[in-house]
Write an enzyme that holds these catalytic residues in place. Structure first.
Site, PDB file in Angstrom:
ATOM      1  CB  SER A  95      65.097  29.624  70.266  1.00  0.00           C
ATOM      2  OG  SER A  95      63.845  28.968  70.248  1.00  0.00           O
TER       3      SER A  95
ATOM      4  N   GLY B 182      67.247  24.433  65.913  1.00  0.00           N
ATOM      5  CA  GLY B 182      67.652  23.540  64.847  1.00  0.00           C
ATOM      6  C   GLY B 182      69.133  23.686  64.539  1.00  0.00           C
TER       7      GLY B 182
ATOM      8  CG  ASP C  61      58.171  22.144  64.915  1.00  0.00           C
ATOM      9  OD1 ASP C  61      57.013  22.202  65.360  1.00  0.00           O
ATOM     10  OD2 ASP C  61      58.568  22.840  63.956  1.00  0.00           O
TER      11      ASP C  61
ATOM     12  CD1 TRP D 273      62.854  25.555  57.082  1.00  0.00           C
ATOM     13  CD2 TRP D 273      63.273  27.304  58.417  1.00  0.00           C
ATOM     14  NE1 TRP D 273      62.768  26.703  56.312  1.00  0.00           N
ATOM     15  CE2 TRP D 273      63.025  27.787  57.100  1.00  0.00           C
ATOM     16  CE3 TRP D 273      63.563  28.214  59.437  1.00  0.00           C
ATOM     17  CZ2 TRP D 273      63.056  29.150  56.786  1.00  0.00           C
ATOM     18  CZ3 TRP D 273      63.592  29.566  59.119  1.00  0.00           C
ATOM     19  CH2 TRP D 273      63.339  30.028  57.814  1.00  0.00           C
TER      20      TRP D 273
ATOM     21  CE1 TYR E 110      59.448  31.723  63.461  1.00  0.00           C
ATOM     22  CE2 TYR E 110      57.354  31.165  64.507  1.00  0.00           C
ATOM     23  CZ  TYR E 110      58.089  31.935  63.611  1.00  0.00           C
ATOM     24  OH  TYR E 110      57.457  32.920  62.867  1.00  0.00           O
TER      25      TYR E 110
ATOM     26  CE1 TYR F  43      59.314  25.063  58.235  1.00  0.00           C
ATOM     27  CE2 TYR F  43      59.820  23.282  59.742  1.00  0.00           C
ATOM     28  CZ  TYR F  43      59.346  24.557  59.513  1.00  0.00           C
ATOM     29  OH  TYR F  43      58.932  25.324  60.576  1.00  0.00           O
TER      30      TYR F  43
ATOM     31  CD  GLN G   5      56.563  26.012  66.021  1.00  0.00           C
ATOM     32  OE1 GLN G   5      57.295  26.245  65.074  1.00  0.00           O
ATOM     33  NE2 GLN G   5      56.100  24.791  66.285  1.00  0.00           N
TER      34      GLN G   5
ATOM     35  NE  ARG H  98      70.732  33.344  57.718  1.00  0.00           N
ATOM     36  CZ  ARG H  98      71.765  32.729  58.270  1.00  0.00           C
ATOM     37  NH1 ARG H  98      71.760  32.462  59.571  1.00  0.00           N
ATOM     38  NH2 ARG H  98      72.807  32.363  57.537  1.00  0.00           N
TER      39      ARG H  98
END
Length: 310
Positions: free
Chosen positions: A195, A270, A52, A21, A193, A57, A165, A218
């Site tokens: 994680s 990622g 992935d 991503w 995801y 993205y 997922q 975020r």
């Protein structure tokens, strides 16, 4: 690195999956394409064979970079990508996959996911298109992402689903309320995801005192709200105590906790940083004790219950 079979396929994926991503840019600040190409290649060289990405993205930029990075190594990799929810009608599914294949420089993907469900498009239409593309060899396995248990069951009636997922971490454990058990019973692999909870579980915000920029995507998210960040401090400091004793990072601990959870196949992580990449990969070899797992489970649930009650 350890590997696990994906669903009812013959494919075996590394327990750490490289999540692409961030490489798309857009919401994430990019380092450079050249740096990210090297990070992907370093992951492959260190035992990660699962990658992935998604058409969404960076409007396909992540797929383009991954395609460049894995050129010449296609047979060594498991490549997963996703179709966006607005493209789930039959003709758009095909167009999306064909465009993804071009960007990825391959003639098939190993896993093709429905990125998010779309209640405005019948599941029958989407799954019929997926099944046809699978028959044609353009994809090897069908996956779904961000599906509820009910949506997963509906999709499974229409074709073989080998992977799901969902978001899963010490700060998001909803899939433990039924999805994990159902997937285990039906030989569906689970790839987590977020994680490390989009960075919270690294400790940088609580221990490192890092502040999010006001325009960071975020900032308005549930786990990043000030009141919730304060509640999460208990978990971060409990993690730090274990991590310091073991001389590992909080990120490694968070990833290792996931890999110890029954039913979890692979954890997506990622990064655009070589050092963090190597640290993340080493998390697959960390063995946590029953007491450590029990402690993390208990503190995590206490924090989550506190957040839910607020």
């Amino acid at each position: 690195m350890q590997y696990m079979t994906l669903g009812q396929t013959a494919m075996k994926a590394s327990r750490i999956t490289f999540g692409c991503w961030e490489m798309g840019g857009e919401k994430w600040k990019l380092t450079s394409d050249e740096t990210n190409i090297q990070v992907v290649r370093t992951a492959l060289e260190n035992g990660v064979n699962s990658f992935d990405t998604a058409e969404g993205y960076g409007a396909g930029h992540s797929e383009t970079i991954l395609g460049k990075a894995l050129e010449g190594r296609r047979k060594d990799c498991i490549i997963a990508t996703k179709v966006s929810p607005e493209n789930l009608n039959a003709s758009s599914v095909r167009k999306s996959l064909e465009a993804s294949l071009k960007r990825l420089r391959t003639d098939y993907v190993d896993i093709y996911y429905i990125h998010w469900p779309n209640p405005g498009i019948p599941m029958e239409e989407t799954m019929s298109a997926f099944n046809k593309l699978k028959e044609e060899g353009l994809l090897r396995a069908i996956g779904v992402s961000n599906f509820s248990l009910e949506q997963l069951k509906e999709a499974l009636k229409l074709g073989r689903i080998d992977l799901i997922q969902p978001e899963y971490s010490l700060l998001q454990r909803d899939i433990e309320k039924g999805i994990l058990q159902f997937c285990s019973e039906n030989r569906i692999s689970v790839m987590s995801y977020s994680s490390i909870a989009k960075g919270i579980l690294t400790g940088v915000f609580h221990i490192g005192q890092t502040q999010l920029a006001e325009d960071d995507f975020r900032a308005p998210r549930r786990l990043f709200l000030k009141a919730h960040m304060e509640k999460e401090s208990e978990l971060i400091h409990a993690m730090k105590k274990i991590a310091d004793t073991r001389k590992i990072t909080l990120s490694q601990l968070a990833i290792s906790w996931l890999l110890h959870k029954e039913g979890l196949t692979s954890a997506l992580v990622g990064t655009q940083n070589q050092k963090h990449l190597i640290e993340n990969i080493k998390a697959a070899d960390i063995e946590l004790t029953g007491d450590e797992m029990g402690n993390l489970d208990a503190v995590s649930m206490r924090v989550l219950n506190s957040i839910d009650a607020s």
